[in-house]
Design a protein around this motif. Structure first.
Motif, PDB file in Angstrom:
ATOM      1  N   ASN A 164       0.833  -1.201   0.000  1.00 33.91           N
ATOM      2  CA  ASN A 164       0.000   0.000   0.000  1.00 33.91           C
ATOM      3  C   ASN A 164       0.868   1.253   0.000  1.00 33.91           C
ATOM      4  O   ASN A 164       0.541   2.256  -0.660  1.00 33.91           O
ATOM      5  CB  ASN A 164      -0.923   0.004   1.223  1.00 33.91           C
ATOM      6  N   THR A 165       1.975   1.214   0.743  1.00 33.11           N
ATOM      7  CA  THR A 165       2.895   2.350   0.788  1.00 33.11           C
ATOM      8  C   THR A 165       3.545   2.556  -0.570  1.00 33.11           C
ATOM      9  O   THR A 165       3.731   3.696  -1.018  1.00 33.11           O
ATOM     10  CB  THR A 165       3.974   2.113   1.852  1.00 33.11           C
ATOM     11  N   LEU A 166       3.891   1.457  -1.236  1.00 32.48           N
ATOM     12  CA  LEU A 166       4.477   1.553  -2.571  1.00 32.48           C
ATOM     13  C   LEU A 166       3.497   2.209  -3.538  1.00 32.48           C
ATOM     14  O   LEU A 166       3.867   3.097  -4.316  1.00 32.48           O
ATOM     15  CB  LEU A 166       4.850   0.149  -3.065  1.00 32.48           C
ATOM     16  N   ASN A 167       2.229   1.798  -3.484  1.00 27.71           N
ATOM     17  CA  ASN A 167       1.209   2.400  -4.340  1.00 27.71           C
ATOM     18  C   ASN A 167       0.994   3.874  -3.990  1.00 27.71           C
ATOM     19  O   ASN A 167       0.825   4.720  -4.863  1.00 27.71           O
ATOM     20  CB  ASN A 167      -0.107   1.638  -4.203  1.00 27.71           C
ATOM     21  N   GLN A 168       1.002   4.166  -2.689  1.00 27.41           N
ATOM     22  CA  GLN A 168       0.821   5.551  -2.244  1.00 27.41           C
ATOM     23  C   GLN A 168       1.973   6.425  -2.720  1.00 27.41           C
ATOM     24  O   GLN A 168       1.768   7.585  -3.114  1.00 27.41           O
ATOM     25  CB  GLN A 168       0.726   5.572  -0.718  1.00 27.41           C
ATOM     26  N   LEU A 298       8.313   3.641   6.069  1.00 27.30           N
ATOM     27  CA  LEU A 298       7.205   2.708   6.301  1.00 27.30           C
ATOM     28  C   LEU A 298       7.359   1.455   5.452  1.00 27.30           C
ATOM     29  O   LEU A 298       7.054   0.342   5.897  1.00 27.30           O
ATOM     30  CB  LEU A 298       5.877   3.400   5.978  1.00 27.30           C
ATOM     31  N   PHE A 299       7.859   1.609   4.220  1.00 27.33           N
ATOM     32  CA  PHE A 299       8.058   0.457   3.342  1.00 27.33           C
ATOM     33  C   PHE A 299       9.105  -0.492   3.916  1.00 27.33           C
ATOM     34  O   PHE A 299       8.920  -1.718   3.907  1.00 27.33           O
ATOM     35  CB  PHE A 299       8.481   0.930   1.955  1.00 27.33           C
ATOM     36  N   VAL A 300      10.200   0.058   4.420  1.00 36.22           N
ATOM     37  CA  VAL A 300      11.262  -0.785   4.993  1.00 36.22           C
ATOM     38  C   VAL A 300      10.808  -1.416   6.300  1.00 36.22           C
ATOM     39  O   VAL A 300      11.040  -2.610   6.551  1.00 36.22           O
ATOM     40  CB  VAL A 300      12.540   0.053   5.215  1.00 36.22           C
ATOM     41  N   TRP A 301      10.125  -0.643   7.132  1.00 39.50           N
ATOM     42  CA  TRP A 301       9.700  -1.122   8.459  1.00 39.50           C
ATOM     43  C   TRP A 301       8.528  -2.083   8.361  1.00 39.50           C
ATOM     44  O   TRP A 301       8.516  -3.142   8.999  1.00 39.50           O
ATOM     45  CB  TRP A 301       9.360   0.093   9.328  1.00 39.50           C
ATOM     46  N   GLY A 302       7.530  -1.733   7.583  1.00 37.86           N
ATOM     47  CA  GLY A 302       6.349  -2.565   7.457  1.00 37.86           C
ATOM     48  C   GLY A 302       5.190  -2.153   8.345  1.00 37.86           C
ATOM     49  O   GLY A 302       4.082  -2.676   8.200  1.00 37.86           O
ATOM     50  N   GLY A 303       5.404  -1.245   9.286  1.00 33.47           N
ATOM     51  CA  GLY A 303       4.309  -0.706  10.089  1.00 33.47           C
ATOM     52  C   GLY A 303       3.999  -1.457  11.373  1.00 33.47           C
ATOM     53  O   GLY A 303       3.169  -1.010  12.164  1.00 33.47           O
ATOM     54  N   SER A 343       5.528  17.228   8.797  1.00 32.36           N
ATOM     55  CA  SER A 343       4.168  16.719   8.567  1.00 32.36           C
ATOM     56  C   SER A 343       4.134  15.752   7.393  1.00 32.36           C
ATOM     57  O   SER A 343       3.358  14.786   7.383  1.00 32.36           O
ATOM     58  CB  SER A 343       3.194  17.870   8.332  1.00 32.36           C
ATOM     59  N   GLY A 344       4.984  15.971   6.387  1.00 31.84           N
ATOM     60  CA  GLY A 344       5.051  15.055   5.261  1.00 31.84           C
ATOM     61  C   GLY A 344       5.461  13.659   5.684  1.00 31.84           C
ATOM     62  O   GLY A 344       4.910  12.655   5.211  1.00 31.84           O
ATOM     63  N   VAL A 345       6.423  13.584   6.603  1.00 27.88           N
ATOM     64  CA  VAL A 345       6.863  12.278   7.120  1.00 27.88           C
ATOM     65  C   VAL A 345       5.757  11.642   7.950  1.00 27.88           C
ATOM     66  O   VAL A 345       5.436  10.454   7.786  1.00 27.88           O
ATOM     67  CB  VAL A 345       8.145  12.436   7.964  1.00 27.88           C
ATOM     68  N   ILE A 346       5.150  12.428   8.829  1.00 29.84           N
ATOM     69  CA  ILE A 346       4.140  11.891   9.754  1.00 29.84           C
ATOM     70  C   ILE A 346       2.910  11.389   9.001  1.00 29.84           C
ATOM     71  O   ILE A 346       2.384  10.311   9.290  1.00 29.84           O
ATOM     72  CB  ILE A 346       3.746  12.972  10.782  1.00 29.84           C
ATOM     73  N   GLU A 347       2.440  12.161   8.032  1.00 30.29           N
ATOM     74  CA  GLU A 347       1.214  11.789   7.313  1.00 30.29           C
ATOM     75  C   GLU A 347       1.391  10.537   6.458  1.00 30.29           C
ATOM     76  O   GLU A 347       0.408   9.884   6.097  1.00 30.29           O
ATOM     77  CB  GLU A 347       0.755  12.955   6.443  1.00 30.29           C
ATOM     78  N   PRO A 353      -1.307   2.113   6.378  1.00 29.98           N
ATOM     79  CA  PRO A 353      -1.831   1.225   7.423  1.00 29.98           C
ATOM     80  C   PRO A 353      -3.352   1.212   7.481  1.00 29.98           C
ATOM     81  O   PRO A 353      -3.956   0.177   7.763  1.00 29.98           O
ATOM     82  CB  PRO A 353      -1.235   1.809   8.708  1.00 29.98           C
ATOM     83  N   LEU A 354      -3.989   2.353   7.212  1.00 30.10           N
ATOM     84  CA  LEU A 354      -5.458   2.418   7.237  1.00 30.10           C
ATOM     85  C   LEU A 354      -6.063   1.493   6.185  1.00 30.10           C
ATOM     86  O   LEU A 354      -7.009   0.746   6.458  1.00 30.10           O
ATOM     87  CB  LEU A 354      -5.914   3.860   6.997  1.00 30.10           C
TER      88      LEU A 354
END
Length: 456
Positions: A164-168, A298-303, A343-347, A353-354
């Motif tokens: 999902n992060t990759l698509n985002q 997020l991609f490396v970590w996985g969430g 904010s770019g990093v946080i958002e 994940p949602l």
């Protein structure tokens, strides 16, 4: 008697879940290759689509010099998707999702080719651009639910956040590159050639999906054959899972506030910091680059496993950043850039994940309908947020509206992380991460027993 009935109802519900799991197709062994193949085609399609969209925006700007016409163009690109996504979800559940994806991309490509030919013959107009924006939005209403409901059929649950992060990140890169690329091509090779490139990008997307081996999994029940009943079943799925329903309501509020705030960033630069176009572009670039950094993390970590907690923390701290931004004085522009970057990093930890929460929670045969409903929530929250921000900021001032919106977003984050029904949902989602491993151990142990029996 009521206790017995309750137990019987729970057993019936569990049997339905077991049947649903039994019907699920197995994940393809080469799922990474399939996802990469699809992703490459989508990258060309999305980039050329955004380029043609911003070329259209630039044409409307040059031709009308009207903020009202730009607002109408934005509505044309949002409303059809918001209104038709539930129907797109019904179609994604009823038919083979591979063919739904191909049809949606082919439709957008054909419309881009037709519009390009009309413009090539000298019949360009603002009305034509608005029609093109609306038709592209119609295609997205069918494409997005089908794509988001297809990924769980291809990707192991533990990797859904990464995909999902990759698509985002693909959409974010298109938002960064699309305006520059589209306006550049518009001025160099002409409007019609940008649309022809969009048609070519869609054709490549269709070709890559055609070659990808996507499991044919769709709802074959009698209910799915009737569009109205099928749509009601999607609403019933959400209504039956009160955790998802509460989450959807809070998320819509957060998204609406953020949609309005995003439209006010240039005005914040001009009014609060007496900035110019260069300063506004620096702010936008800071957000774009750092959002990609956040997605990379997020991609490396996985969430992790507690996905809803991550969404809640992202919402809470994003709201805090907005409040701090609203408190800045006119001589603190550098801190505005820094806070925007943070904010770019946080958002980046919000959307991926949602989406994974939905993909893990909803049965595969009803995934398209639920994704369609959530696409509607996302799409309709934007015009609502834009209208609210535009009206309220006139009375409160832009900086004060940042503070108000930040408080609302932070409250949304707190609710997502503390409401008992949502903490329960989060724990249940976390438990699904272990399911593939458990199944694998059971299968291996059974196979060992069978082998031992054969040897005996």
């Amino acid at each position: 008697m009521s206790a017995i009935e309750k137990q019987a109802a729970e057993e019936t519900e569990q049997k339905k879940k077991d049947v649903s799991k039994a019907k699920e197709p197995g994940l393809p062994q080469n799922w990474k290759r399939i996802v990469i193949t699809i992703w490459i085609g989508q990258a060309f399609s999305i980039l050329t689509a955004y380029s043609s969209m911003y070329a259209g925006v630039w044409y409307v700007t040059e031709t009308t010099d009207s903020a009202l016409m730009l607002a109408i163009a934005s509505l044309c690109s949002m409303l059809p998707q918001g209104l038709l996504s539930p129907i797109g979800g019904v179609v994604a559940d009823r038919f083979n999702r591979k063919y739904v994806l191909m049809a949606a991309d082919a439709f957008v490509g054909a419309m881009a080719l037709l519009m390009g030919m009309i413009i090539f013959m000298g019949h360009v107009s603002v009305e034509l651009v608005l029609v093109m924006s609306a038709l592209r939005s119609v295609g997205q209403a069918f494409h997005i639910p089908a794509m988001e409901s297809t990924m769980p059929l291809l990707v192991p649950k533990r990797h859904l956040v990464r995909i999902n992060t990759l698509n985002q990140s693909l959409w974010s890169m298109a938002l960064i590159v699309g305006p520059v690329f589209g306006i550049f091509l518009y001025t160099v090779i002409g409007f019609q050639m940008v649309l022809f490139l969009n048609a070519l990008g869609c054709a490549l997307a269709v070709a890559t999906i055609a070659t990808a081996k996507i499991p044919d999994f769709h709802d074959t029940s009698d209910e799915a054959r009737h569009p109205i009943k099928s749509l009601k079943a999607g609403f019933a799925t959400l209504n039956a899972d009160r955790g998802l329903l509460v989450m959807a309501a809070i998320v819509m509020g957060v998204m609406a506030m953020y949609a309005g705030i995003n439209s006010l960033f240039p005005l914040m630069t001009y009014d609060q910091f007496n900035g110019d176009g260069y300063m506004a572009s620096v702010v936008e670039a800071a957000y774009g680059v750092t959002s990609l950094v956040g997605m990379g993390i997020l991609f490396v970590w996985g969430g992790g496993h507690r996905l809803l907690r991550l969404v809640a923390l992202s919402g809470f701290f994003a709201g805090i950043i907005l409040v701090l931004t609203g408190l800045l004085t006119p001589d603190m522009f550098i801190f505005f850039v820094i806070l925007t970057g943070v904010s770019g990093v946080i958002e980046a930890f919000f959307n991926g994940p949602l989406l994974a929460v939905l993909q893990k929670r909803v049965p595969p045969e009803k995934m398209g309908r639920v994704m369609g409903l959530f696409t509607t929530v996302s799409a309709l929250s934007s015009p609502i947020g834009l209208a609210l921000a535009g009206a309220c900021a006139e009375f409160t001032g832009v900086a004060n509206w940042f503070i108000i919106a930040g408080v609302v977003v932070s409250i949304g984050g707190i609710l997502l992380g503390t409401l008992p029904i949502l903490t329960k949902l989060d724990k249940e989602i976390a438990a699904t991460f272990d399911e593939p491993k458990v199944v694998k151990r059971k299968v291996s142990s059974r196979s060992k027993k069978s082998e031992a029996g054969i040897e005996e």
